[in-house]
Design a protein around this motif. Structure first.
Motif, mmCIF file in Angstrom:
data_model
loop_
_atom_site.group_PDB
_atom_site.id
_atom_site.type_symbol
_atom_site.label_atom_id
_atom_site.label_comp_id
_atom_site.label_asym_id
_atom_site.label_seq_id
_atom_site.Cartn_x
_atom_site.Cartn_y
_atom_site.Cartn_z
ATOM 1 N N PHE A 190 -15.787 75.827 -32.675
ATOM 2 C CA PHE A 190 -14.484 75.162 -32.772
ATOM 3 C C PHE A 190 -14.546 73.794 -32.096
ATOM 4 O O PHE A 190 -14.044 72.799 -32.631
ATOM 5 N N ALA A 191 -15.165 73.741 -30.934
ATOM 6 C CA ALA A 191 -15.231 72.480 -30.193
ATOM 7 C C ALA A 191 -16.060 71.438 -30.940
ATOM 8 O O ALA A 191 -15.685 70.264 -31.019
ATOM 9 N N GLU A 192 -17.182 71.849 -31.501
ATOM 10 C CA GLU A 192 -18.053 70.890 -32.186
ATOM 11 C C GLU A 192 -17.477 70.452 -33.521
ATOM 12 O O GLU A 192 -17.516 69.260 -33.855
ATOM 13 N N ASN A 193 -16.946 71.392 -34.290
ATOM 14 C CA ASN A 193 -16.531 71.085 -35.657
ATOM 15 C C ASN A 193 -15.085 70.618 -35.771
ATOM 16 O O ASN A 193 -14.779 69.739 -36.584
ATOM 17 N N ARG A 194 -14.171 71.206 -34.980
ATOM 18 C CA ARG A 194 -12.767 70.820 -35.075
ATOM 19 C C ARG A 194 -12.405 69.730 -34.075
ATOM 20 O O ARG A 194 -11.683 68.790 -34.409
ATOM 21 N N ARG A 482 -25.826 69.479 -39.834
ATOM 22 C CA ARG A 482 -24.586 68.677 -39.865
ATOM 23 C C ARG A 482 -24.852 67.214 -39.544
ATOM 24 O O ARG A 482 -23.951 66.385 -39.666
ATOM 25 N N VAL A 483 -26.071 66.905 -39.112
ATOM 26 C CA VAL A 483 -26.387 65.551 -38.648
ATOM 27 C C VAL A 483 -27.412 64.910 -39.569
ATOM 28 O O VAL A 483 -28.430 65.523 -39.900
ATOM 29 N N ASP A 703 -21.318 62.258 -35.052
ATOM 30 C CA ASP A 703 -22.688 62.619 -35.386
ATOM 31 C C ASP A 703 -22.779 63.266 -36.760
ATOM 32 O O ASP A 703 -23.830 63.253 -37.400
ATOM 33 N N HIS A 704 -21.672 63.847 -37.220
ATOM 34 C CA HIS A 704 -21.660 64.554 -38.500
ATOM 35 C C HIS A 704 -21.235 63.647 -39.656
ATOM 36 O O HIS A 704 -21.177 64.105 -40.800
ATOM 37 N N LEU A 705 -20.932 62.385 -39.373
ATOM 38 C CA LEU A 705 -20.259 61.533 -40.355
ATOM 39 C C LEU A 705 -21.072 61.310 -41.623
ATOM 40 O O LEU A 705 -20.589 61.534 -42.742
ATOM 41 N N LEU A 706 -22.299 60.841 -41.501
ATOM 42 C CA LEU A 706 -23.071 60.489 -42.692
ATOM 43 C C LEU A 706 -23.453 61.720 -43.504
ATOM 44 O O LEU A 706 -23.434 61.676 -44.747
ATOM 45 N N ALA A 707 -23.785 62.820 -42.832
ATOM 46 C CA ALA A 707 -24.119 64.035 -43.576
ATOM 47 C C ALA A 707 -22.906 64.541 -44.349
ATOM 48 O O ALA A 707 -23.025 64.989 -45.501
ATOM 49 N N GLN A 708 -21.720 64.451 -43.731
ATOM 50 C CA GLN A 708 -20.509 64.897 -44.422
ATOM 51 C C GLN A 708 -20.169 63.964 -45.577
ATOM 52 O O GLN A 708 -19.725 64.413 -46.643
ATOM 53 N N ALA A 709 -20.376 62.669 -45.391
ATOM 54 C CA ALA A 709 -20.128 61.721 -46.485
ATOM 55 C C ALA A 709 -21.050 62.014 -47.665
ATOM 56 O O ALA A 709 -20.628 61.964 -48.831
ATOM 57 N N LYS A 710 -22.298 62.323 -47.370
ATOM 58 C CA LYS A 710 -23.234 62.665 -48.448
ATOM 59 C C LYS A 710 -22.789 63.931 -49.170
ATOM 60 O O LYS A 710 -22.795 63.985 -50.416
ATOM 61 N N ARG A 711 -22.389 64.959 -48.412
ATOM 62 C CA ARG A 711 -21.936 66.198 -49.051
ATOM 63 C C ARG A 711 -20.703 65.963 -49.914
ATOM 64 O O ARG A 711 -20.575 66.516 -51.010
ATOM 65 N N THR A 712 -19.804 65.141 -49.428
ATOM 66 C CA THR A 712 -18.600 64.836 -50.203
ATOM 67 C C THR A 712 -18.958 64.113 -51.490
ATOM 68 O O THR A 712 -18.422 64.417 -52.567
#
Length: 817
Positions: A190-194, A482-483, A703-712
């Motif tokens: 929860f702390a890392e992801n939310r 995630r990174v 830290d998760h930004l670029l990986a999440q952008a790629k997944r999106t």
């Protein structure tokens, strides 16, 4: 047993408690805040005829605490909309509501007896799987849980947030031996992801990891400065950004924390660590004399406006910040010294290389006496910190990684102590420390004797393993899916497809291309637009199924390159300015209607043309701390790269599709945002401003930004992405334009706007209202784009606009003229 954190409660409404509640509400968790009931009325309450039974009185403390949170700068609240998820109450009337929540966070006074009494009450109401945690920083978690039932202890742990909770990344989790593994894991996830936190699992030792380390190393830095005659200005000049720390450096950081807080923590910690061989530094005579003097005079730092610095208004009316003379303990006018070591060090871009050079100057034969003296200070504090960190393993952590993460995330340092040690060279640095009589932990000697030359193993930029003294070997650092880091991606063969001085096209894999900016301040120039066009061409030709715009700079984009505009306007080459604007508009329109998804990954400052670029993408995956705004008025201009058109389309269009809607309020909102150069204080507020859409993704952990952008981007492509159809734009016409002009005239007459401010605002109103239309209309996008360009070119002719551009270039701050 399944754990789901859907509702939370914070007990304690002070700065920390309110900040934690604001963070939880900001990520969508309904949060209850409780505090004590007052035992007597204030004079104002008595005058109003209130009694101790009135709800307004009983909630006075919690209400006051929450109001303070709402006024904090930088803001603790992620968005005003999120505040509706916060409920205020007190510990008598509303205690039973704790039975409804999934996580209770105690943030009350650091008193063992009071905390235990509270937990006893909580145990009577908490539901079976409710997690309870304490934000204590100084009381052992084991002591807090004494006397509680097995069920309570299984769901109890320490959750030490750093203040302010929104802005500092570190969260230390301190489990009991009884804490269920599932409880620890659910809070970590929860702390890392939310919440976007960097989590360090800590041992239950005094002050845990980050504060333990910084308390001792900070005390040594102060003591060494006092013992060897360094000035406050010298220390702060070399212990900030030069060595990879925040610009608050040493003494400004102490003012921020509070002198009384520093003194209290030091006194408590001394008694709590009798076995720590370095604890006597906490009772350094010079430091105690200085802090005692400051506390006696109520020089407590920022909270009292006097600490190591003091604001002084001179006879001429100028404002100066006087600094404390560490010998006389009196404030005096700041000096004008410029330190050669600082200037030369700043030219070394890589931090590790810079630190090697800086600490090496203490022994360099060709260094000046001043450089050697300042370098000796840096070497002293560095050597102490490295040796002390080595001696705290395995007491406070099992390996260097936990220590480095805690220091980087808790105090915004670019490198932790063991990362610095690796950069300096472990073997040679250890030898130098031994020669100077510094005690280095035996396990470091054993590591070197075994042939290991560094605490970390690396593949390119990625850390792959860390030395664990208890096992006598390097153990793998698990890769985090995630990174995704560009520095690591770019080390792969063939990943960089094309590069120029300002941008690169990078293959992220899986059919996704990334356009990276790396110009100065990531400002937009022709090289960037050339790379954007080339990337779009390659995607259209089939090389990529989606694109991402992102980088790993300090900020996403500072806007257009003002120097180019200023030079062309100075020379009267307005045809060049016209070409630049037309090129930017056509490029961003191509992006908006591109047949494949383009995802922007903004963070930090995303200003002017950077904001226009982000709004032109199909989707945004934004870091929570994205500060976006159309700020062109600061250089005497209006947005002309589709910014005005986009704000009308995003904010005004939806309202005006409602029959009989009144345009004045919504057009005024857009007008004020641009005319006042308002910048969203985060991605959540950017949604309220209209820069981001409700369908955009906000990522709390950068830290998760670029990986999440790629997944999106991949998900959009897999779903069969189609570009939006062309849209008309609502413009309000002459009547609304007249109202805006009247408002501008009023502000100018009242002295709130200069003549040139009014000139810019009039031009902006002209664009937003569609020119001198006799009535409202829905017009093609190009109509508004032409008005943007014409207004922009007209303002480029203005001498005061050129003055604003020149001032920004020279001083890096806007001019009001």
């Amino acid at each position: 047993m399944g754990y789901h954190i859907q509702r939370a409660a914070v007990i304690g409404s002070g700065t920390m408690g309110g900040g934690i509640a604001a963070l939880l509400a900001g990520v969508g968790v309904p949060t209850l805040i409780l505090d004590i009931v007052p035992d007597k009325l204030t004079p104002a309450e008595e005058a109003a005829g209130l009694t101790l039974k009135d709800r307004a009185v009983r909630n006075r403390i919690v209400d006051a605490g929450w109001k303070v949170v709402g006024r904090q700068r930088p803001p603790s609240i992620l968005s005003q909309d999120s505040t509706r998820l916060v409920t205020l109450g007190n510990l008598e009337d509303d205690f039973e509501k704790l039975a409804e929540v999934d996580w209770i966070i105690e943030v009350i006074v650091e008193n063992l007896k009071i905390k235990r009494s509270l937990y006893e009450r909580i145990e009577t109401v908490r539901k079976e799987n409710c997690i309870v945690s304490s934000n204590t920083s100084g009381i052992p978690i084991q002591d807090l849980a004494e006397g509680r039932s097995p069920g309570f202890r299984a769901h109890f742990l320490g959750t030490h947030f750093f203040n302010p909770p929104r802005w500092l990344k570190l969260l230390e989790l301190i489990p009991l031996s009884d804490t269920q593994p599932d409880v620890l894991q659910v809070l970590r996830d929860f702390a890392e992801n939310r919440l976007g936190k960097g989590v360090v699992i800590c041992k239950d030792t005094p002050n845990f990891v980050a504060n333990r380390f910084l308390s001792l190393s900070g005390a040594q830095g102060i003591a060494y400065a006092l013992d060897h005659g360094y000035t406050l200005e010298e220390v702060d000049a070399i212990t900030g950004e030069l060595i990879g720390r925040p610009k608050t450096a040493t003494f400004r950081l102490y003012d921020l924390i509070g002198i009384d807080v520093i003194d209290h923590v030091s006194r408590n910690l001394y008694d709590a660590i009798p076995q720590d061989e370095s604890r006597e530094i906490l009772k350094h005579a010079g430091s105690q004399r200085m802090f005692g003097h400051m506390i006696d005079h109520k020089w407590l730092g920022n909270k009292t406006d006097v600490g190591f610095s003091k604001k002084v208004i001179t006879e001429s009316g100028a404002r100066e910040f006087w600094v404390l003379n560490l010998k006389t303990l009196e404030h005096e006018a700041p000096g004008k010294a410029r330190y050669g070591l600082v200037g030369k060090g700043r030219k070394i871009e890589d931090l590790g290389e810079r630190l090697r050079w800086l600490t090496g100057q203490a022994e360099a034969a060709d260094a000046s006496e001043e450089d050697r003296r300042l370098a000796q200070y840096l070497w002293s504090i560095t050597a102490f910190a490295l040796a002390y960190a080595s001696r705290r393993i395995p007491e406070i952590a099992d390996d260097p990684l936990a220590v480095d993460q805690a220091i980087r995330w808790g105090f915004m340092h670019e490198m932790g102590p063991f990362e610095i040690w690796d950069a300096l060279g472990v073997r040679q640095t250890t030898q130098r420390m031994k020669q100077e009589g510094l005690e280095v932990a035996d396990w470091v000697q054993q590591m070197l004797a075994g042939g290991a030359e560094s605490f970390y193993l690396r593949e390119g930029e990625a850390l792959t393993a860390v030395y664990r003294p208890g096992e006598g070997r390097h153990v793998p650092i698990p890769a985090d899916a995630r990174v995704a880091t560009l520095r690591q991606t770019k080390t792969q063969p063939g990943a960089v497809l094309r590069q120029n001085t300002s941008a690169s096209l990078i293959d992220m894999g899986d059919g996704v291309g990334l356009i990276e900016f790396h110009s100065k301040a990531n400002s937009l120039d022709q090289d960037i637009f050339d790379m954007l066009a080339w990337g779009l061409d390659e995607a259209e030709a089939g090389l990529f199924q989606a694109l991402v715009l992102g980088n790993e700079g300090q900020h996403f984009c500072a806007g257009a390159n003002v120097f180019v505009l200023w030079m062309a306007s100075q020379q009267g080459d307005f045809e060049q300015v016209d070409r630049l604007i037309r090129g930017m508009q056509s490029g961003l329109l191509r992006m908006r209607y591109f047949p494949k998804p383009i995802v922007a990954a903004p963070f930090g400052m995303t200003l002017g043309g950077g904001a226009e670029l982000v709004m032109s993408c199909a989707r945004r995956v934004a870091a929570a701390e994205t500060f976006i705004g159309l700020v062109e008025v600061g250089v005497g201009l209006v947005p002309a790269g589709t910014g005005c058109k986009e704000m009308l389309r995003r904010v005004v269009n939806p309202v005006m599709r409602i029959p009989d809607a009144d345009p004045i309020s919504v057009v005024r909102k857009v007008f004020e945002q641009i005319a006042l150069a308002k910048v969203a204080t985060g991605a959540h507020e950017a949604v309220e401003f209209g820069f981001f859409e409700r369908t955009d993704r906000i990522v709390m952990n950068r830290d998760h930004l670029l990986a999440q952008a790629k997944r999106t981007a991949l998900a959009m492509a897999a779903e069969g992405y189609l570009p939006p159809p062309p849209e008309t734009v609502y413009v309000a016409g002459r009547d609304v334009l007249a109202a805006l002009r009247a408002a501008v005239w009023g502000m100018k007459e009242a002295g709130w706007a200069s003549e040139h401010d009014a000139r810019i605002a009039q031009a902006l109103g002209w664009v937003l209202c569609g020119g001198d239309l006799t009535e409202p209309a829905w017009v093609p996008e190009q109509t508004v784009l032409d008005l943007e360009r014409e207004a922009f070119l007209g303002l480029c002719h203005e001498p005061k606009t050129l003055e604003r551009m020149a001032h920004l270039l020279q001083h890096n701050k806007p001019l009001r003229n």
